[in-house]
Enzyme design. Structure first.
Site, PDB file in Angstrom:
ATOM      1  CE1 TYR A 177      -3.197  -5.915  -0.807  1.00 55.65           C
ATOM      2  CE2 TYR A 177      -1.788  -4.096  -0.149  1.00 55.65           C
ATOM      3  CZ  TYR A 177      -3.048  -4.620  -0.336  1.00 55.65           C
ATOM      4  OH  TYR A 177      -4.142  -3.872  -0.051  1.00 55.65           O
ATOM      5  CG  ASP A 226      14.850  15.662  -9.627  1.00 57.87           C
ATOM      6  OD1 ASP A 226      15.079  14.438  -9.742  1.00 57.87           O
ATOM      7  OD2 ASP A 226      14.428  16.202  -8.589  1.00 57.87           O
ATOM      8  CB  CYS A 254      -0.991  39.336  15.745  1.00 56.20           C
ATOM      9  SG  CYS A 254      -0.672  37.906  16.763  1.00 56.20           S
ATOM     10  CE  LYS A 294      -4.942  -4.498   7.940  1.00 59.07           C
ATOM     11  NZ  LYS A 294      -5.342  -3.138   7.692  1.00 59.07           N
ATOM     12  CB  SER A 313     -11.913  -6.346   4.596  1.00 55.33           C
ATOM     13  OG  SER A 313     -12.973  -6.908   5.299  1.00 55.33           O
ATOM     14  CG  PHE A 346      12.934  12.567 -15.264  1.00 52.81           C
ATOM     15  CD1 PHE A 346      12.944  11.196 -15.440  1.00 52.81           C
ATOM     16  CD2 PHE A 346      11.700  13.216 -15.222  1.00 52.81           C
ATOM     17  CE1 PHE A 346      11.761  10.468 -15.565  1.00 52.81           C
ATOM     18  CE2 PHE A 346      10.512  12.511 -15.359  1.00 52.81           C
ATOM     19  CZ  PHE A 346      10.557  11.134 -15.523  1.00 52.81           C
ATOM     20  CG  ASP A 347      12.056  18.007 -14.931  1.00 52.12           C
ATOM     21  OD1 ASP A 347      11.371  16.973 -14.795  1.00 52.12           O
ATOM     22  OD2 ASP A 347      12.254  18.830 -14.022  1.00 52.12           O
ATOM     23  CD  GLU A 355       1.860  -9.868   1.614  1.00 48.84           C
ATOM     24  OE1 GLU A 355       0.964  -8.996   1.583  1.00 48.84           O
ATOM     25  OE2 GLU A 355       1.929 -10.795   0.808  1.00 48.84           O
ATOM     26  NE  ARG A 370     -12.924  -2.453   1.404  1.00 46.73           N
ATOM     27  CZ  ARG A 370     -13.404  -3.634   1.768  1.00 46.73           C
ATOM     28  NH1 ARG A 370     -12.885  -4.718   1.296  1.00 46.73           N
ATOM     29  NH2 ARG A 370     -14.395  -3.700   2.612  1.00 46.73           N
TER      30      ARG A 370
HETATM   31  S1  IVH Z   1      -4.357  -8.659   1.341  1.00 46.24           S
HETATM   32  C1  IVH Z   1      -8.040 -11.139   0.503  1.00 46.24           C
HETATM   33  N1  IVH Z   1      -2.125  -7.519   2.045  1.00 46.24           N
HETATM   34  O1  IVH Z   1      -5.813  -4.183   4.603  1.00 46.24           O
HETATM   35  C2  IVH Z   1      -6.815 -10.431   0.857  1.00 46.24           C
HETATM   36  N2  IVH Z   1      -4.145  -6.323   2.415  1.00 46.24           N
HETATM   37  O2  IVH Z   1      -8.702  -5.602   5.727  1.00 46.24           O
HETATM   38  C3  IVH Z   1      -6.928  -8.984   0.657  1.00 46.24           C
HETATM   39  N3  IVH Z   1      -3.828  -4.083   3.361  1.00 46.24           N
HETATM   40  O3  IVH Z   1      -8.481  -4.135   2.369  1.00 46.24           O
HETATM   41  C4  IVH Z   1      -5.980  -8.082   1.252  1.00 46.24           C
HETATM   42  N4  IVH Z   1      -1.643  -4.152   3.479  1.00 46.24           N
HETATM   43  O4  IVH Z   1      -6.555  -2.505   1.950  1.00 46.24           O
HETATM   44  C5  IVH Z   1      -3.462  -7.405   1.990  1.00 46.24           C
HETATM   45  N5  IVH Z   1      -0.049  -6.614   2.612  1.00 46.24           N
HETATM   46  C6  IVH Z   1      -1.378  -6.499   2.530  1.00 46.24           C
HETATM   47  C7  IVH Z   1      -2.052  -5.335   2.977  1.00 46.24           C
HETATM   48  C8  IVH Z   1      -3.441  -5.291   2.899  1.00 46.24           C
HETATM   49  C9  IVH Z   1      -2.718  -3.407   3.690  1.00 46.24           C
HETATM   50  C10 IVH Z   1      -5.197  -3.553   3.516  1.00 46.24           C
HETATM   51  C11 IVH Z   1      -6.101  -3.771   2.346  1.00 46.24           C
HETATM   52  C12 IVH Z   1      -7.251  -4.581   2.853  1.00 46.24           C
HETATM   53  C13 IVH Z   1      -7.163  -4.411   4.347  1.00 46.24           C
HETATM   54  C14 IVH Z   1      -7.540  -5.685   5.043  1.00 46.24           C
END
Ligand code: IVH
Length: 675
Positions: free
Chosen positions: A232, A34, A437, A123, A83, A37-38, A121, A144
């Site tokens: 993603y 670090d 205290c 989530k 979503s 880097f700094d 993937e 979003r």
């Molecule tokens: S794909 C049309 N991939 O989950 C496809 N979403 O309701 C759009 N999220 O709004 C999303 N991990 O914020 C995708 N590997 C992933 C994700 C992911 C988290 C979130 C994202 C999205 C919500 C889905």
């Protein structure tokens, strides 16, 4: 160094530093310390100051932030940010697979293969972000929002070290990539520890914390929060491949952080195996996930399947169930925090939940206990959801012992016996005995000596407890009366540790005013606020004589902080401690250098800074404005006194200033004003 050499060095340093950022934040494999880097960053920053014409928007120096955004611009998404629909069971997933296959006309014969290629993937549990890159440079980052339009949070996003500002390799000219901004567990825990230190309630979960951070006005605060981001989803007319998985691999090669846990699966059975694996393994990840996302890999198939009104038909989210168990509530204990806040804690018969043994759960406050009607001896349901600390969500009344008694909340402090108070509109009870205290006093001392405060690292929590229990220190001022002879008789206190301790305490007398102000532990006054107040008031005497209105005029100080400062110093004991610390020689005013630069020449003036400058950086101008009594603001309004404009001032700002008749000055005029 001549101009050409400077340009070459700036380019080289920028490239090297971004590579080091990549090694550290994306690959998790740093190759320099670090400190090194700094040093490189400092060299780059100095050169950019000397040659501001070579400062680029993508420079690694831009990652430390500093820009203030008062209102985030609303931006329409080029592609709506949809979503996903949710699923919760194996059956839901099999239905999804059936719908996909039927939608594509796959009947399971030779012409139509029956197995779909899916990408599985994690989530990530954070907030989604869309990043637009043109010519390999990060142009815009948008949240979003409502899916149609979101907020432009580019300045804040640029501080996230794992998001590349400049891509490498063979990337398309223009594209958008979407992903999730989140807090790694460790970072989130550290933030909560810090909040606890300044008496703020902890943030409930990393997701809300990430959203809140992205909406902060001061990007330098965002920079310090160490957010992270996985990408993603790629969008654009010229993406290189026809399959999602291949594009994610390509994104990785351009410098994006993509998850190594993403997996290509053939058919629903492999998908189900992936889900089952991560349902158990998720607790071992360094960040939180709340499910799995399954996507059809092939873009042509995606296109054929299309969208419903809300979500794509080619993808679905599988949501994990929040794990629940029932166990016996053995007792309730009450903890007293540094600020005197009382937290009731349920002591449970140890039980395995979400990968860890749970023995305790927070009961939050008296209202929650009342609402749940939890009683000792009850079997309670414990759940680990998005929150870090497990919570009790209900009581199994069928198992309630016949002789159980309603829980009566304590009315006296369990540590010092003082009658508890509960402020109007607050859920928490407090012990008001701030200065007598034990946990409050010890907690305040730990905060005082912490690294960001007086930085007395020879004095840890254990030694503080030892000194306190031995009656040698009752408050932070007593530390400065300690003598080596008093320390030596203590257990585990060798000659050398005693010397170190005394030396450490002595050295802390040089710690600058802004840190002393943070260290004395005024409720709600965090590190940044303390800095802003110190710069404005310049000495403790001025602070003590400030009216509420004067305090409110300081950046970051609102009603709650102003009242908290007044309350702190209205306690004669706190006032006496400060007097003793002043007498001991701690820094209670800005240093000579800081003072010299200060005046009140800009009193009552509000500035908006825009553009690029030659003589000083924007941050330096901001600091000069504050030191000379002025105020900085991010947007032009009727209240703006001057716009300090450098090169390339935004046309919008120019128009606004002109229409409101706000005077625009250049840096020479500004420096003249300070003379
Ligand atoms: S794909 C049309 N991939 O989950 C496809 N979403 O309701 C759009 N999220 O709004 C999303 N991990 O914020 C995708 N590997 C992933 C994700 C992911 C988290 C979130 C994202 C999205 C919500 C889905």
């Amino acid at each position: 160094m001549d101009k050409t050499a400077a340009k070459a060095r700036i380019d080289q340093l920028s490239k090297d530093l971004e590579q080091h950022n990549y090694n550290y934040y994306v690959l998790d494999k740093p190759t320099i310390s670090d400190f090194e880097f700094d040093k490189l960053l400092e060299e780059l920053s100095a050169l950019e100051k000397q040659y501001p014409e070579f400062l680029s928007n993508e420079s690694p120096t831009q990652r430390v932030g500093g820009q203030i955004t008062k209102v985030f611009k609303s931006v329409k998404h080029k592609y709506p940010m949809l979503s996903l629909s949710n699923s919760y069971s194996k059956e839901d997933m099999e239905d999804f697979d059936r719908r996909v296959r039927e939608g594509l006309g796959m009947k399971g014969n030779d012409l139509f293969p029956s197995e779909i290629e899916y990408v599985c993937e994690l989530k990530f549990d954070g907030l989604s972000i869309g990043l637009t890159y043109i010519d390999g440079k990060l142009l815009q980052a948008v949240t979003r929002g409502d899916g149609v339009q979101g907020d432009d949070v580019t300045t804040n996003v640029k501080t996230i070290r794992s998001i590349p500002l400049q891509l490498k390799g063979n990337f398309p000219k223009e594209f958008e990539i979407r992903g999730e901004i989140f807090f790694p567990r460790k970072v989130f825990d550290a933030i909560n520890k810090e909040r606890e230190d300044i008496g703020e309630p902890p943030l409930a979960n990393p997701r809300n914390a990430a959203s809140g951070t992205m909406k902060m006005q001061d990007s330098s605060v965002v920079a310090k929060r160490n957010l992270d981001c996985f990408l993603y989803h790629m969008l654009g007319e010229n993406v290189p491949h026809q399959k999602h998985y291949d594009n994610i691999l390509a994104a990785k090669s351009w410098g994006f952080k993509t998850s190594s846990h993403t997996k290509l699966c053939t058919g629903i059975d492999e998908v189900l195996q992936y889900i089952e694996h991560w349902d158990k393994e998720r607790y071992n990840l360094p960040f939180e996930i709340d499910g799995i996302v399954i996507k059809v890999n092939d873009y042509k198939q995606q296109q054929n399947l299309g969208f419903t009104a809300k979500s794509p038909r080619w993808a679905i989210a599988y949501k994990f169930k929040a794990e629940q168990v029932s166990t016996e509530l053995q007792s309730i204990s009450y903890q007293v925090g540094r600020t005197g806040a009382i937290t009731p804690v349920a002591n449970l018969k140890p039980v395995l939940l979400a990968g860890t043994t749970v023995k305790r759960a927070s009961l939050h406050n008296a209202d929650i206990i009342e609402k749940l009607d939890v009683r000792i001896g009850d079997f309670v349901y414990v759940e680990k959801g998005g929150e870090i600390i497990p919570k009790i969500i209900g009581v199994d009344l069928s198992k309630r012992p016949a002789n159980s008694k309603k829980t009566i909340y304590i009315d006296k402090c369990p540590e010092c016996g003082t009658k508890l108070v509960r402020h109007e509109d607050e859920a928490q009870h407090y012990c008001p005995n701030e200065t007598g205290c034990a946990p409050q006093v010890k907690g305040k001392m730990e905060h005082f000596v912490a690294r960001k405060g007086m930085n007395i690292d020879s004095l840890g929590g254990e030694t503080i407890a030892q000194l306190y229990d031995a009656g040698l220190i009752k408050n932070i001022a007593d530390l400065y009366d300690l003598k080596k002879e008093q320390l030596l008789p203590l257990e585990r206190m060798a000659e050398k540790s005693a010397d170190n301790l005394i030396e450490g305490i002595e050295a802390s007398k040089k710690v600058p005013f802004e840190r002393v102000l943070f260290a004395i532990g005024i409720r709600h006054v965090g590190e940044t606020t303390a800095k802003k107040i110190a710069k404005k008031v310049r000495s403790i005497q001025v602070l003590l004589n400030s009216t509420k209105e004067e305090l409110l005029a300081i950046d970051e100080v609102g009603e709650i902080i102003a009242e908290s400062i007044a309350e702190h110093f209205s306690n004669p004991e706190n006032k006496r401690i400060v007097d003793r610390l002043i007498a001991k020689g701690l820094q209670f005013e800005l240093s000579g250098d800081q003072q010299q630069a200060a005046s009140d020449k800009l009193k009552d003036m509000t500035f908006v800074i825009s553009g690029v400058f030659e003589k000083h950086s924007r941050d330096q101008y901001k600091e000069m404005i504050e030191l000379n009594g002025g105020k900085n603001s991010g947007s032009i309004s009727k209240k703006t006194s001057f716009v300090l404009a450098g090169d390339n001032m935004g046309p919008e700002k120019l128009k606004k200033a002109e229409s409101l008749g706000v005077k625009i000055i250049n840096e020479d005029t500004f420096l003249e004003m300070l003379k």
